[in-house]
Design a protein around this motif. Structure first.
Motif, short mmCIF file in Angstrom:
data_model
loop_
_atom_site.label_atom_id
_atom_site.label_comp_id
_atom_site.label_asym_id
_atom_site.label_seq_id
_atom_site.Cartn_x
_atom_site.Cartn_y
_atom_site.Cartn_z
N HIS A 174 -4.32 4.91 5.02
CA HIS A 174 -4.92 4.33 6.22
C HIS A 174 -6.34 4.82 6.48
O HIS A 174 -6.69 5.17 7.62
CB HIS A 174 -4.04 4.55 7.45
CG HIS A 174 -2.75 3.79 7.42
ND1 HIS A 174 -1.78 3.93 8.38
CD2 HIS A 174 -2.26 2.89 6.53
CE1 HIS A 174 -0.76 3.14 8.08
NE2 HIS A 174 -1.03 2.49 6.97
N PHE A 175 -7.15 4.84 5.44
CA PHE A 175 -8.57 5.17 5.58
C PHE A 175 -9.41 4.04 5.01
O PHE A 175 -8.96 3.28 4.16
CB PHE A 175 -8.91 6.47 4.84
CG PHE A 175 -8.24 7.69 5.39
CD1 PHE A 175 -8.57 8.18 6.64
CD2 PHE A 175 -7.26 8.35 4.66
CE1 PHE A 175 -7.95 9.30 7.16
CE2 PHE A 175 -6.63 9.48 5.16
CZ PHE A 175 -6.97 9.95 6.43
N GLY A 176 -10.66 3.96 5.49
CA GLY A 176 -11.58 2.99 4.91
C GLY A 176 -11.96 3.36 3.49
O GLY A 176 -12.20 2.50 2.65
N GLY A 177 -12.02 4.65 3.20
CA GLY A 177 -12.23 5.19 1.86
C GLY A 177 -11.42 6.47 1.77
O GLY A 177 -11.54 7.34 2.63
N ASN A 178 -10.58 6.58 0.77
CA ASN A 178 -9.60 7.66 0.78
C ASN A 178 -10.12 8.99 0.27
O ASN A 178 -9.88 10.04 0.87
CB ASN A 178 -8.36 7.24 -0.02
CG ASN A 178 -7.47 6.32 0.77
OD1 ASN A 178 -6.62 6.74 1.52
ND2 ASN A 178 -7.70 5.02 0.63
N PHE A 179 -10.84 8.99 -0.87
CA PHE A 179 -11.25 10.25 -1.49
C PHE A 179 -12.63 10.04 -2.09
O PHE A 179 -12.78 9.33 -3.08
CB PHE A 179 -10.25 10.65 -2.57
CG PHE A 179 -10.45 12.04 -3.13
CD1 PHE A 179 -9.67 13.09 -2.69
CD2 PHE A 179 -11.40 12.28 -4.11
CE1 PHE A 179 -9.84 14.38 -3.21
CE2 PHE A 179 -11.57 13.55 -4.64
CZ PHE A 179 -10.79 14.60 -4.19
N PHE A 180 -13.66 10.65 -1.47
CA PHE A 180 -15.05 10.46 -1.90
C PHE A 180 -15.66 11.80 -2.30
O PHE A 180 -15.42 12.82 -1.66
CB PHE A 180 -15.89 9.89 -0.76
CG PHE A 180 -15.73 8.41 -0.54
CD1 PHE A 180 -16.70 7.71 0.16
CD2 PHE A 180 -14.64 7.70 -1.01
CE1 PHE A 180 -16.59 6.36 0.39
CE2 PHE A 180 -14.51 6.35 -0.79
CZ PHE A 180 -15.49 5.66 -0.08
N TYR A 239 -13.33 7.83 6.57
CA TYR A 239 -12.95 8.38 5.29
C TYR A 239 -11.78 9.35 5.43
O TYR A 239 -11.57 9.94 6.48
CB TYR A 239 -14.13 9.12 4.65
CG TYR A 239 -15.35 8.27 4.40
CD1 TYR A 239 -15.25 6.92 4.08
CD2 TYR A 239 -16.63 8.84 4.47
CE1 TYR A 239 -16.37 6.15 3.83
CE2 TYR A 239 -17.76 8.08 4.23
CZ TYR A 239 -17.64 6.73 3.92
OH TYR A 239 -18.75 5.98 3.69
N GLY A 240 -11.06 9.52 4.32
CA GLY A 240 -10.00 10.51 4.29
C GLY A 240 -10.55 11.88 3.95
O GLY A 240 -10.79 12.70 4.82
#
Length: 731
Positions: free
Chosen positions: A342-348, A322-323
């Motif tokens: 370049h993250f699997g999930g950017n903003f969680f 994650y980012g």
């Protein structure tokens, strides 16, 4: 057409435009769906400019962690520990203390580099944890907007204390609030009392009138319910007024499974208030590059976060990396002008996340998950109970905006003036906005959604999914759910949508499915520039502000966050580099010569920016090719009969293989040349004359009734510039 008839048409159009402008008040969000973000987010009074240096350090060539930590510990309040340019190797975690700034000489110049095998849950942290005091039942002051509360017993709070106000979850309420979602377990980290108090906010005490009352810095976000045991609890241990500025944190060598801890990450804000990250680069995430929790009124601005660890794919079931992740207890924070990629999930968000602003960020280019390379990852995701009353403004992002039900519910979040596009080549999860069941009372206002010709459905709700790319998906159970069975139809019914431009619209609506703006009944059609700013921010620069919106021409302009990175960005392959991504030198554009037969645009307008997309050949870098948006290539004038364009971005030592001038829906191929640091050359305007039929087409486009060749200069907009070209070439 006679001359007086021609100007009569123009006068009518101007009169209609003036009437529409004067008759419409500025739109505001319904009070029950929003809070006052203006003045209530980010560091109070903004990030201070500290100039007194208490200690200056240079890299030793060995382990610099002890020297940096000693300097931080000894530094007096309101002063700076200065790190000179170079790479500081650290084998243990760097911990900031209150009221000091750790400052380098710039991203990529001053580097704090974690060593292989280093100890600690992160490379650098602001805060190391918190504790709760005694919870007190709230007797009065429970209404949304209240700034005074009274509790049932003496609280012993003092001015400056930060408290958490919350209440018990209510899965049967409207909206439902619960941490019991469709994930494999019930999370205990979405709020106090094992996650059973997932709705709430952090607030600072500004005055203590009596032993049982308190005045609050920020009004309550919610109408708290006395039947749900609302409580106020002091949260202790928060770092105050600490900042990190102008440096890179490199986790390439130090990324390890210990950083998956609940308080771990490459960089962590783990119990802090009125603190900040400013012009900080973070490289490589094991699970979270930046993890934030127990955070009140912090600012993260002008930062760049990117890359995941290749080990993520082995240790984290190919789903992590994650980012930025926000866990429980985060209120009044400002995440502004940052770049994530370049993250699997950017903003969680995963937990009690309320009253925050996420604005003017570039959030793009997810890592390709080798198990689902064709599936669109979420750029923004509410992933745990209960995110509410947050503002997402003017972000430029790939799809998807999403709110799932994995760890519970969320509601009352606003998306304003964002640009969202589907990712090319993806066939799964191709929904620009994806609100899963129990995601209620979301607001979408003034957004620019999609690209004409890409999306094939306006909304999908209660139907069997067949792979269509759509603007909205409402009420399904989860990512893999394509069945109408159990669909939550209320999600769509209570979503507010107003003044959004989308690439395809409701087929039974006034535009009959054509691209355009959809309005919410008679709501005011003049949009504010911002829901949290009163003027263009000082860090913005010279670009157009606001940058995104259907009321602008063009509707989308570059936000400053785009320029935080000059590296061509493409989705990465499963093999992630083990060294930091180099930052090439920006040198200007390559020379581009249009191929023969190029006849558009028929006229070149000096006031129009022509955007160009190019495919860079990266030479000896493993023969990799990377797609990149050059940014703006603006008309520079004529050289003889050739129109010239000046571009403002490029990569040293590279050349352009192919490029396209994006002009309306027409893409014209350009030929390759090998020169650099010059301008792109196009063909001269074609002599064209116009008549009444062209003017009629222009009127029709302005009235949004048909699509026609009225876009004379082919800039993607039909406006007065097209009319002016027609008038000057009338036959």
């Amino acid at each position: 057409m006679k001359k007086n008839q021609k100007f009569g048409f123009i006068a009518i159009l101007v009169l209609l435009a003036s009437f529409a402008s004067s008759a419409s008040a500025t739109y505001s969000l319904p009070a029950d769906r929003s809070v006052t973000w203006q003045g209530n987010v980010g560091v109070s009074g903004d990030i201070p400019n500290r100039t007194t240096v208490c200690k200056t350090l240079s890299p030793s060539g060995g382990d610099d962690a002890a020297a940096i930590q000693s300097a931080i510990t000894a530094c007096p309040a309101e002063q700076v520990v200065k790190l000179n340019a170079g790479t500081f190797i650290v084998k243990s975690q760097i911990k900031l203390k209150s009221k000091i700034t750790l400052k380098g000489e710039g991203m990529g110049k001053t580097i704090i580099k974690g060593a292989a095998g280093m100890t600690g849950k992160s490379v650098l942290t602001i805060g190391t944890g918190w504790s709760f005091g005694t919870p007190f039942n709230i007797k009065s002051g429970l209404s949304k907007g209240s700034v005074v509360i009274t509790v049932a017993a003496p609280h012993n709070w003092v001015v400056g204390d930060v408290i958490v106000v919350d209440q018990l979850n209510n899965p049967l309420g409207d909206p439902p609030v619960t941490n019991v979602g469709n994930g494999p377990s019930v999370p205990n980290w979405t709020g106090r009392s094992g996650g059973t108090r997932s709705l709430g906010q952090m607030i600072k005490v500004t005055k203590v009138p009596t032993t049982t009352s308190a005045e609050l810095e920020i009004p309550l976000y919610w109408n708290y319910n006395s039947s749900l045991s609302p409580q106020a609890t002091k949260i202790s241990g928060l770092i105050q007024k600490a900042g990190v500025e102008d440096l890179t944190v490199d986790n390439n060598d130090s990324a390890n499974i210990g950083q998956t801890d609940a308080s771990g990450g490459t960089i962590t804000i783990n119990a802090a208030e009125n603190s900040w990250l400013y012009r900080v680069e973070g490289i490589k995430s094991w699970e979270s590059l930046l993890r934030i929790q127990a955070a009140y009124r912090n600012t993260i601005r002008s930062c760049k976060f990117h890359e995941v660890s290749s080990n993520t794919y082995i240790a984290e079931t190919k789903q992590r990396g994650y980012g930025v992740t926000w866990y429980y207890f985060a209120s009044g924070n400002l995440f502004e002008n940052n770049q994530l990629y370049h993250f699997g999930g950017n903003f969680f968000t995963s937990g009690q996340f309320s009253g925050n602003v996420v604005a003017y960020n570039s959030i793009k280019n997810s890592v390709i998950d080798p198990t689902s390379a064709n599936f669109t990852r979420q750029m923004l995701l509410n992933h745990g109970a209960h995110a509410m009353m947050n503002l997402y403004e003017s972000n430029d992002m790939d799809a998807r905006i999403a709110s799932d039900f994995y760890w519970g519910t969320s509601s009352h979040n606003t998306f304003f003036r964002n640009r969202v596009k589907n990712v090319a080549g993806k066939t799964g999860g191709v929904w620009l906005v994806d609100l899963i069941k129990n995601s209620y009372y979301f607001n979408f206002v003034g957004n620019v959604l999609g690209v004409v010709g890409v999306e094939t459905a306006y909304e999908q709700d209660g139907v069997t999914l067949t792979g269509k790319k759509s603007v909205y998906r409402f009420g399904y159970e989860q990512d893999g759910d394509g069945s109408p069975t159990g669909n939550d139809s209320k999600v769509r019914q209570v979503t507010l949508r107003h003044a959004n431009w989308s690439s395809i619209t409701d087929p039974v609506g006034p535009l009959k499915g054509a691209a355009g703006i959809m309005w919410n009944g008679s709501d005011d059609r003049t949009l504010p520039t911002s829901f949290y700013l009163t003027a263009k921010p000082t860090w913005w620069g010279n670009g157009a502000w606001p940058a995104i919106g259907p009321d602008l021409n063009p509707m989308t302009n570059d936000i400053p966050a785009i320029s935080l990175n000059t590296t061509p960005i493409t989705p990465t392959t499963p093999t992630i580099p083990t060294t930091p991504t180099p930052t090439p030198t920006s040198v200007g554009c390559n020379t581009l010569t249009f191929v023969s037969g190029f006849t558009n645009p028929v006229s070149v307008d000096a006031n129009v920016t022509y955007n160009m997309s190019c495919d860079y050949g990266l030479g000896n870098i493993n023969s990799i090719k990377a797609n990149n948006d050059l940014g703006s290539c603006s008309f520079a004038g004529f050289v003889g009969t050739a129109a010239t364009f000046t571009c403002n971005a490029g990569i040293a030592g590279t050349r352009v293989n192919t490029c396209s001038l994006i002009s309306g829906t027409t893409a014209n191929t350009c030929a390759q040349t090998n020169q650099i640091n010059t301008v792109a050359v196009g063909s001269a305007p074609v002599a064209v004359t116009y008549s009444l039929v062209n003017f009629t087409n222009l009127n029709s486009d302005w009235l949004k009734t048909v699509t026609s060749p009225a876009d004379v200069n082919q800039d993607g907009n039909v406006n007065a510039r097209d009319l002016g070209i027609m008038m000057s070439n009338w036959k």
